[in-house]
Design an enzyme around this catalytic site. Structure first.
Site, mmCIF file in Angstrom:
data_model
loop_
_atom_site.group_PDB
_atom_site.id
_atom_site.type_symbol
_atom_site.label_atom_id
_atom_site.label_comp_id
_atom_site.label_asym_id
_atom_site.label_seq_id
_atom_site.Cartn_x
_atom_site.Cartn_y
_atom_site.Cartn_z
ATOM 1 N N SER A 144 0.848 -1.194 0.000
ATOM 2 C CA SER A 144 0.000 0.000 0.000
ATOM 3 C C SER A 144 0.877 1.234 0.000
ATOM 4 O O SER A 144 1.992 1.220 0.544
ATOM 5 C CB SER A 144 -0.904 0.016 1.243
ATOM 6 O OG SER A 144 -1.555 1.266 1.382
ATOM 7 N N TYR A 157 -1.821 0.921 10.606
ATOM 8 C CA TYR A 157 -1.951 0.191 9.341
ATOM 9 C C TYR A 157 -0.729 0.449 8.456
ATOM 10 O O TYR A 157 -0.147 -0.482 7.883
ATOM 11 C CB TYR A 157 -3.234 0.622 8.633
ATOM 12 C CG TYR A 157 -3.369 0.113 7.218
ATOM 13 C CD1 TYR A 157 -3.775 -1.192 6.971
ATOM 14 C CD2 TYR A 157 -3.105 0.941 6.122
ATOM 15 C CE1 TYR A 157 -3.905 -1.668 5.669
ATOM 16 C CE2 TYR A 157 -3.230 0.470 4.828
ATOM 17 C CZ TYR A 157 -3.644 -0.829 4.603
ATOM 18 O OH TYR A 157 -3.774 -1.300 3.326
#
Length: 251
Positions: A144, A157
């Site tokens: 990501s 995250y």
């Protein structure tokens, strides 16, 4: 083995209900992929996903897999490779978590880290060893852009994805020259069930767009893929922004 066009004939999706994983499977099955393994926690959704791919003409099998149970990975994933060669492994599992809650509840934060990083390290190494033993194949890892630089809004995250990204790049270096191709995919904000209800970030993308980028990356044997591609420049600027300035940015 991959065909002359670079399309894998067999695919293992770790995270068998992942929207990106299934979008990729559909795209590849529509080409020439004929055998698909969907690995995930047993559920009606997993079986529904398998049935949909069977309707497209693929031979689809499901296998129980839990990222939070690394002690089971050798057995659960190992037996898949005993059934025959796997041309492509897509590591697509992960959880976003809830930043505010996870800061207040450390065990929730640990679950994010264990799923996105520890579980991925375990599964990635098991699959990499199997791919190396067969002498060919691609390991595609969904990272990501959040892993490029920790942001106040999602650093738990983001840190888990940063670890996964670094691990995957190192694994790719370790496997260089073995016949195994490792590709790291860095999507931005993806419109999916996981992000439903969140404020959409600029340059948001879709599972289908990520799947298209994965297919293109496989054909080119890319090592890193950004989705959309313009994020490479944006994230480079953010990564090098002075920290006092970075703290003031609305990210």
């Amino acid at each position: 083995m991959k065909d002359a066009f670079g399309t894998p004939q067999s695919l293992l999706v770790l995270g068998g209900t992942s929207e990106i994983g299934l979008a990729t499977a559909r795209r590849l099955v529509a080409r020439r992929t004929r055998t698909v393994w969907l690995a995930g926690r047993p559920s009606p959704d997993l079986e529904k996903a398998a049935a949909a791919l069977r309707d497209m003409g693929a031979d689809v099998r499901t296998v129980a897999f839990d990222a939070l149970d690394p002690e089971s990975h050798e057995e659960s994933l190992g037996k898949i490779f005993t059934e025959g060669d796997i041309d492509m492994v897509l590591l697509a599992f992960g959880i976003l978590g809830d930043q505010a809650r996870d800061e207040d509840e450390p065990l929730s934060a640990v679950r994010v880290a264990q799923t996105n990083y520890t579980g991925a390290v375990s599964a990635g190494l098991v699959c990499a060893r199997a791919l190396q033993s067969q002498g060919h194949g691609s390991l595609v890892v969904l990272s990501s852009v959040a892993g490029e630089r920790a942001r106040r809004s999602n650093f738990i995250y983001g840190s888990s994805k940063a670890g996964l990204d670094a691990f995957s790049q190192g694994l790719g270096d370790a496997l260089h020259g073995t016949g195994v191709h490792v590709m790291v995919v860095r999507p931005g904000f993806v419109r999916s069930k996981m992000t439903a209800g969140l404020e959409e970030a600029p340059m948001a993308t879709t599972p289908d767009a990520v799947a298209e980028a994965i297919e293109t990356g496989l054909r080119r044997r890319s090592e890193t893929v950004w989705v959309p591609g313009a994020l490479r420049v944006v994230m480079s600027a953010l990564r090098h922004a002075p920290r006092p300035l970075f703290r003031r940015l609305p990210v």
